[in-house]
Design a protein around this motif. Structure first.
Motif, PDB file in Angstrom:
ATOM      1  N   VAL A 153     -67.629  58.717  10.789  1.00  0.00           N
ATOM      2  CA  VAL A 153     -67.384  57.288  11.015  1.00  0.00           C
ATOM      3  C   VAL A 153     -66.730  57.077  12.376  1.00  0.00           C
ATOM      4  O   VAL A 153     -67.071  56.141  13.110  1.00  0.00           O
ATOM      5  CB  VAL A 153     -66.506  56.707   9.889  1.00  0.00           C
ATOM      6  CG1 VAL A 153     -66.137  55.257  10.189  1.00  0.00           C
ATOM      7  CG2 VAL A 153     -67.234  56.783   8.555  1.00  0.00           C
ATOM      8  N   GLY A 154     -65.789  57.951  12.742  1.00  0.00           N
ATOM      9  CA  GLY A 154     -65.145  57.837  14.046  1.00  0.00           C
ATOM     10  C   GLY A 154     -66.136  57.951  15.186  1.00  0.00           C
ATOM     11  O   GLY A 154     -66.068  57.200  16.173  1.00  0.00           O
ATOM     12  N   LEU A 155     -67.090  58.871  15.069  1.00  0.00           N
ATOM     13  CA  LEU A 155     -68.135  58.985  16.094  1.00  0.00           C
ATOM     14  C   LEU A 155     -69.009  57.738  16.124  1.00  0.00           C
ATOM     15  O   LEU A 155     -69.394  57.248  17.186  1.00  0.00           O
ATOM     16  CB  LEU A 155     -68.994  60.221  15.814  1.00  0.00           C
ATOM     17  CG  LEU A 155     -68.340  61.583  16.055  1.00  0.00           C
ATOM     18  CD1 LEU A 155     -69.248  62.699  15.559  1.00  0.00           C
ATOM     19  CD2 LEU A 155     -68.018  61.765  17.534  1.00  0.00           C
ATOM     20  N   GLY A 156     -69.297  57.223  14.936  1.00  0.00           N
ATOM     21  CA  GLY A 156     -70.140  56.030  14.861  1.00  0.00           C
ATOM     22  C   GLY A 156     -69.484  54.812  15.474  1.00  0.00           C
ATOM     23  O   GLY A 156     -70.129  54.069  16.235  1.00  0.00           O
ATOM     24  N   VAL A 157     -68.217  54.580  15.172  1.00  0.00           N
ATOM     25  CA  VAL A 157     -67.553  53.379  15.699  1.00  0.00           C
ATOM     26  C   VAL A 157     -67.366  53.475  17.213  1.00  0.00           C
ATOM     27  O   VAL A 157     -67.254  52.456  17.905  1.00  0.00           O
ATOM     28  CB  VAL A 157     -66.198  53.135  15.009  1.00  0.00           C
ATOM     29  CG1 VAL A 157     -66.382  52.885  13.527  1.00  0.00           C
ATOM     30  CG2 VAL A 157     -65.226  54.268  15.247  1.00  0.00           C
ATOM     31  N   TYR A 158     -67.341  54.698  17.744  1.00  0.00           N
ATOM     32  CA  TYR A 158     -67.243  54.863  19.191  1.00  0.00           C
ATOM     33  C   TYR A 158     -68.579  54.549  19.868  1.00  0.00           C
ATOM     34  O   TYR A 158     -68.619  53.958  20.947  1.00  0.00           O
ATOM     35  CB  TYR A 158     -66.821  56.289  19.530  1.00  0.00           C
ATOM     36  CG  TYR A 158     -66.693  56.557  21.009  1.00  0.00           C
ATOM     37  CD1 TYR A 158     -65.587  56.099  21.725  1.00  0.00           C
ATOM     38  CD2 TYR A 158     -67.685  57.254  21.693  1.00  0.00           C
ATOM     39  CE1 TYR A 158     -65.482  56.317  23.083  1.00  0.00           C
ATOM     40  CE2 TYR A 158     -67.592  57.486  23.058  1.00  0.00           C
ATOM     41  CZ  TYR A 158     -66.487  57.014  23.749  1.00  0.00           C
ATOM     42  OH  TYR A 158     -66.381  57.244  25.093  1.00  0.00           O
ATOM     43  N   ALA A 159     -69.669  54.925  19.216  1.00  0.00           N
ATOM     44  CA  ALA A 159     -70.980  54.808  19.846  1.00  0.00           C
ATOM     45  C   ALA A 159     -71.621  53.437  19.635  1.00  0.00           C
ATOM     46  O   ALA A 159     -72.406  52.979  20.472  1.00  0.00           O
ATOM     47  CB  ALA A 159     -71.908  55.897  19.309  1.00  0.00           C
ATOM     48  N   LEU A 160     -71.299  52.770  18.524  1.00  0.00           N
ATOM     49  CA  LEU A 160     -71.988  51.527  18.173  1.00  0.00           C
ATOM     50  C   LEU A 160     -71.334  50.320  18.837  1.00  0.00           C
ATOM     51  O   LEU A 160     -70.144  50.349  19.186  1.00  0.00           O
ATOM     52  CB  LEU A 160     -71.962  51.342  16.654  1.00  0.00           C
ATOM     53  CG  LEU A 160     -72.760  52.359  15.834  1.00  0.00           C
ATOM     54  CD1 LEU A 160     -72.509  52.145  14.348  1.00  0.00           C
ATOM     55  CD2 LEU A 160     -74.250  52.253  16.141  1.00  0.00           C
ATOM     56  N   PRO A 161     -72.086  49.225  19.000  1.00  0.00           N
ATOM     57  CA  PRO A 161     -71.480  47.976  19.486  1.00  0.00           C
ATOM     58  C   PRO A 161     -70.480  47.426  18.471  1.00  0.00           C
ATOM     59  O   PRO A 161     -70.446  47.850  17.312  1.00  0.00           O
ATOM     60  CB  PRO A 161     -72.676  47.041  19.673  1.00  0.00           C
ATOM     61  CG  PRO A 161     -73.779  47.637  18.872  1.00  0.00           C
ATOM     62  CD  PRO A 161     -73.543  49.100  18.833  1.00  0.00           C
ATOM     63  N   GLU A 162     -69.692  46.458  18.918  1.00  0.00           N
ATOM     64  CA  GLU A 162     -68.524  46.017  18.136  1.00  0.00           C
ATOM     65  C   GLU A 162     -68.887  45.530  16.735  1.00  0.00           C
ATOM     66  O   GLU A 162     -68.243  45.913  15.755  1.00  0.00           O
ATOM     67  CB  GLU A 162     -67.791  44.915  18.893  1.00  0.00           C
ATOM     68  CG  GLU A 162     -66.493  44.494  18.227  1.00  0.00           C
ATOM     69  CD  GLU A 162     -65.750  43.447  19.025  1.00  0.00           C
ATOM     70  OE1 GLU A 162     -64.622  43.097  18.639  1.00  0.00           O
ATOM     71  OE2 GLU A 162     -66.302  42.970  20.037  1.00  0.00           O
ATOM     72  N   ARG A 163     -69.908  44.696  16.608  1.00  0.00           N
ATOM     73  CA  ARG A 163     -70.236  44.134  15.291  1.00  0.00           C
ATOM     74  C   ARG A 163     -70.714  45.225  14.332  1.00  0.00           C
ATOM     75  O   ARG A 163     -70.299  45.275  13.172  1.00  0.00           O
ATOM     76  CB  ARG A 163     -71.302  43.055  15.447  1.00  0.00           C
ATOM     77  CG  ARG A 163     -71.631  42.344  14.149  1.00  0.00           C
ATOM     78  CD  ARG A 163     -72.507  41.127  14.390  1.00  0.00           C
ATOM     79  NE  ARG A 163     -71.823  40.130  15.207  1.00  0.00           N
ATOM     80  CZ  ARG A 163     -72.371  38.972  15.571  1.00  0.00           C
ATOM     81  NH1 ARG A 163     -73.614  38.676  15.197  1.00  0.00           N
ATOM     82  NH2 ARG A 163     -71.696  38.116  16.306  1.00  0.00           N
ATOM     83  N   ALA A 164     -71.575  46.109  14.825  1.00  0.00           N
ATOM     84  CA  ALA A 164     -72.049  47.207  13.976  1.00  0.00           C
ATOM     85  C   ALA A 164     -70.908  48.165  13.653  1.00  0.00           C
ATOM     86  O   ALA A 164     -70.833  48.709  12.553  1.00  0.00           O
ATOM     87  CB  ALA A 164     -73.182  47.953  14.677  1.00  0.00           C
ATOM     88  N   SER A 165     -70.002  48.346  14.594  1.00  0.00           N
ATOM     89  CA  SER A 165     -68.839  49.209  14.377  1.00  0.00           C
ATOM     90  C   SER A 165     -67.963  48.660  13.263  1.00  0.00           C
ATOM     91  O   SER A 165     -67.486  49.410  12.400  1.00  0.00           O
ATOM     92  CB  SER A 165     -68.039  49.336  15.670  1.00  0.00           C
ATOM     93  OG  SER A 165     -66.814  49.982  15.448  1.00  0.00           O
TER      94      SER A 165
END
Length: 490
Positions: free
Chosen positions: A17-29
């Motif tokens: 999840v940490g990798l995902g929230v770093y890579a994704l745009p704000e709304r998707a994060s």
């Protein structure tokens, strides 16, 4: 999902999840974080639902070669505490950070990385992986402390980093010495190996001493607390809550596990007395310094130094076969939970009051009861648990600690508990008194803050303030653990 996947996912899922929230745009994060938190709740419930303690050997390699994970009731207690605190802090942080801010972009991945490290520390069943977990927690915590990039935060983070590195190196040296003594890194077999050798080698005792110093430094036991106030007091509010409520606790939990494993083999009576005396110094010194602070977050940070001292008190009689040992152990775990909930609530509520006033000095609290009633209610209820007033979880922990002291004929420690309670009351009521004084004109034109901020603090404060009603049931559940049930018998 098989049971064997639950424990690894508790460590791997937050990293993903940490990798995902770093890579994704704000709304998707933001959507991923909601999904991530719900999934973490499901994993924790799955662990709690198991009738037997879960074990997992990663890759199918059992100890001593493999990486083992074990969820006993100590670990399950901390998994629940971490889930509750994280759910409140992450929800709080979404309203605390401005949309699209650079601070938020840095905060989310580090917060999830920290969650993974905490879970690894609770679940790891061998000494080397406990070291790895401590390193992961330390790196994430230092990064979070330096989040703002301001000079005060960077100085606090650098001091924290140096303390964490020193502690980690000492702990790693202890791991090497214990492996030399026993030929094993598996935590549940180290004590058995030492017992089989008869009189343990001197370097086994040295290893324990090094490990305890390292963990005391990470737990900020006075006089090793030099890094804590600046780190907790200068960090942004969601970070302060995570550091105080959880990061200190994982080090204490590992220390407790080493104590439970090695106390039956090594004569630790004198060492336990020394650690309890240091706890006494910490509780008094931290409270005195809290009383002298002019900033609310620094006051709460120094109160952490004081409250950590109570967690070392039971070591004076937490010895095999000792009267009151089982009660002392249960009281320690209760205090871990009480302090975690109360300190998270205190920092979150203080953050609301600081935002409302526009500054962090205690004088800005004037009029807070009218300006931010929900945040003030959270501050009050968390303070009730911190002092140890009924029916709070803090009261249940202190009451059980007193019973354990009397049962073990350690009644002089009662004076410390009573005196520490009065000191805690002094700095808590100092804050509460200011909130009822008339507000100055500086606050009249300030825009109201999102109620979500105060509600997150209030939710944790309610758990801390009324958790004492469930303390007896929790103690019975905890005592059923195979590791804990044989400790002294109450």
């Amino acid at each position: 999902m098989t049971e064997g996947l639950l424990l690894p996912l508790l460590v791997l899922w937050p990293l993903l999840v940490g990798l995902g929230v770093y890579a994704l745009p704000e709304r998707a994060s933001a959507a991923l974080q909601v999904l991530g938190t719900v999934a973490m709740a499901g994993l924790v419930v799955g662990v709690l639902a198991s009738p037997e303690p879960l074990r997992a050997a990663l890759g199918g390699w059992a100890a001593p070669l493999g990486i083992g994970l074990h969820a006993d009731r100590l670990a399950e207690s901390m998994l629940v505490l971490t889930l509750l605190v994280y759910a409140a802090v992450l929800l709080y942080a979404q309203a605390y950070f401005a949309h699209g801010s650079e601070l938020a972009r840095r905060f989310w991945p580090l917060a999830w990385m920290l969650w993974a490290g905490l879970n690894a520390g609770y679940l790891s069943a061998d000494l080397f992986n406990l070291y790895v977990a401590l390193e992961l927690v330390g790196l994430a915590a230092v990064g979070l402390t330096a989040l703002t990039g301001q000079s005060t935060a960077l100085a606090a983070a650098l001091r924290y980093l140096l303390a964490a590195l020193l502690a980690s190196n000492l702990f790693l040296l202890a791991v090497v010495l214990l492996y030399t003594s026993t030929g094993s890194l598996a935590l549940d077999s180290v004590g058995a190996h030492l017992a089989a050798t008869g009189t343990p080698a001197w370097y086994a005792k040295l290893a324990l001493a090094l490990a305890l110093v390292a963990l005391a430094l990470k737990t900020a036991l006075a006089p090793l607390h030099f890094w804590l106030p600046a780190a907790h007091g200068n960090a942004v509010t969601p970070v302060s809550a995570l550091l105080s409520a959880l990061v200190l606790k994982v080090s204490l939990l590992i220390l407790l596990r080493l104590w439970l494993e090695l106390a039956p083999v090594l004569d630790l009576a004198l060492l336990g007395l020394l650690l309890a005396l240091l706890g006494l110094v910490a509780s008094v010194w931290g409270s005195v310094l809290a009383l002298t602070q002019r900033k609310i977050k620094m006051l709460i940070a120094y109160s952490s130094v004081a409250q950590v001292g109570y967690l070392f008190l039971p070591l004076a009689w937490l010895l095999p076969g000792g009267l009151g040992a089982a009660l002392a152990l249960e009281a320690t775990v209760l205090h871990l939970l009480a302090h975690g909930l109360a300190k998270a609530a205190l920092f979150l509520a203080a953050g609301v009051l600081v935002l409302s006033a526009g500054r962090d000095d205690l004088a800005s609290l004037r009029g807070a009861v009218a300006r931010e009633p929900l945040a003030f209610a959270a501050l009050t209820l968390a303070g009730v648990s911190l002092i140890g007033l009924p029916p709070s979880l803090g009261f249940a922990a202190k009451w059980q600690m007193m019973q354990a002291a009397l049962l073990a004929d350690q009644w002089p420690w009662l004076l410390w508990l009573l005196g520490g309670t009065l000191l805690s009351a002094a700095y808590v009521f100092r804050v509460l008194r200011l909130a009822f004084l008339p507000a100055s004109e500086a606050f009249e034109a300030r825009a109201p803050l999102p109620q979500r901020l105060s509600l997150c603090a209030l939710a944790l404060a309610l758990l801390a303030a009324f958790g004492g009603f469930g303390a007896a049931a929790f103690s019975d559940w905890l005592a059923a653990d195979a590791l804990l049930g044989h400790w002294g018998g109450a």
